[in-house]
Design a protein around this motif. Structure first.
Motif: not given
Length: 241
Positions: A51-58
């Motif tokens: 599965t694919v997930t996104n995270y923001e910087a920091r």
């Protein structure tokens, strides 16, 4: 080294909705050492559980000591692996970029994460449930062999890193990194760092101020730094460091 806490002190934010692999993500995964060694059947099953997930910087992906559920592959951006001591001092372990996997050591042993992970910029990662991969390894010999091979490769690379840290000065570590990213047989080069210099410092096991001093000492070899862009006027001179 000690850095700003960013989102470290608070709770991890909720990641974006879970996505399935697109063509680009799939192509990146297929080139990773773990996936490249799999036969068609095992590969199809591994891709199915990704599965694919996104995270923001920091953002933090996970903290040291948390219950381990996944291992990861970076699809875009950079992820920083590090540890903290009780005084809040940080020690970088590794910087992972597109195609790099991390936390797969827990497939063999362990049920808690051994370090913290932070998105150095906006990142996209593929996640694989540890329990599902362990069960798959029981059924598919290719998966079990891929786990062993992956852990063996990381052991050898870690031994090289330890040896280089002990045998090379700070300028030599920086020079070695730059030379690895120079075009072959080019007398000069221009390199743009893919991440901030503070991240390069951690990657090389240096404090930011030690990295700055190393770059200063490399000026005599024709190295000049302007932001993320590094100009090397004489590659042969850099090789003599």
């Amino acid at each position: 080294m000690k850095r700003g806490a960013g989102r470290q002190g608070g709770s991890r934010r909720n990641v974006n909705k879970i996505l399935k692999l697109n063509t680009r993500d799939r192509n990146i995964l297929l080139k990773t050492p773990f996936m490249a060694s799999l036969g068609p059947t095992a590969l199809a099953q591994m891709l199915e559980i990704a599965t694919v997930t996104n995270y923001e910087a920091r953002d933090l992906l996970f903290r040291e000591g948390e219950h381990a559920e996944y291992f990861f592959c970076v699809l875009s951006g950079y992820v920083r692996l590090y540890r903290l001591n009780k005084d809040g001092r940080e020690a970088d372990i590794r910087v992972c970029g597109p195609g790099d996997t991390f936390a797969e050591c827990l497939l063999a042993v362990g049920d808690t994460y051994r370090y913290n992970t932070q998105a150095a910029e906006n990142v996209t990662v593929a996640r694989f449930e540890l329990d599902k991969v362990r069960a798959l390894a029981e059924q598919e010999k290719d998966v079990a062999k891929a786990i062993i091979q992956c852990l063996s490769n990381y052991l050898r690379s870690t031994m090289d890193i330890v040896a280089n840290d002990r045998l090379q000065t700070a300028p030599q570590r920086v020079a070695h990194y730059l030379l690895d990213h120079c075009p072959q047989d080019s007398p000069s080069a221009s390199i743009r760092l893919p991440f901030q210099k503070s991240l390069l410092a951690g990657k090389l096991g240096l404090a930011p101020e030690a990295l700055s001093r190393a770059f200063s000492s490399l000026r005599r070899a024709g190295v000049t730094v302007r932001g993320r862009v590094i100009q090397i006027s004489d590659v042969s001179a850099l090789k003599q460091i």
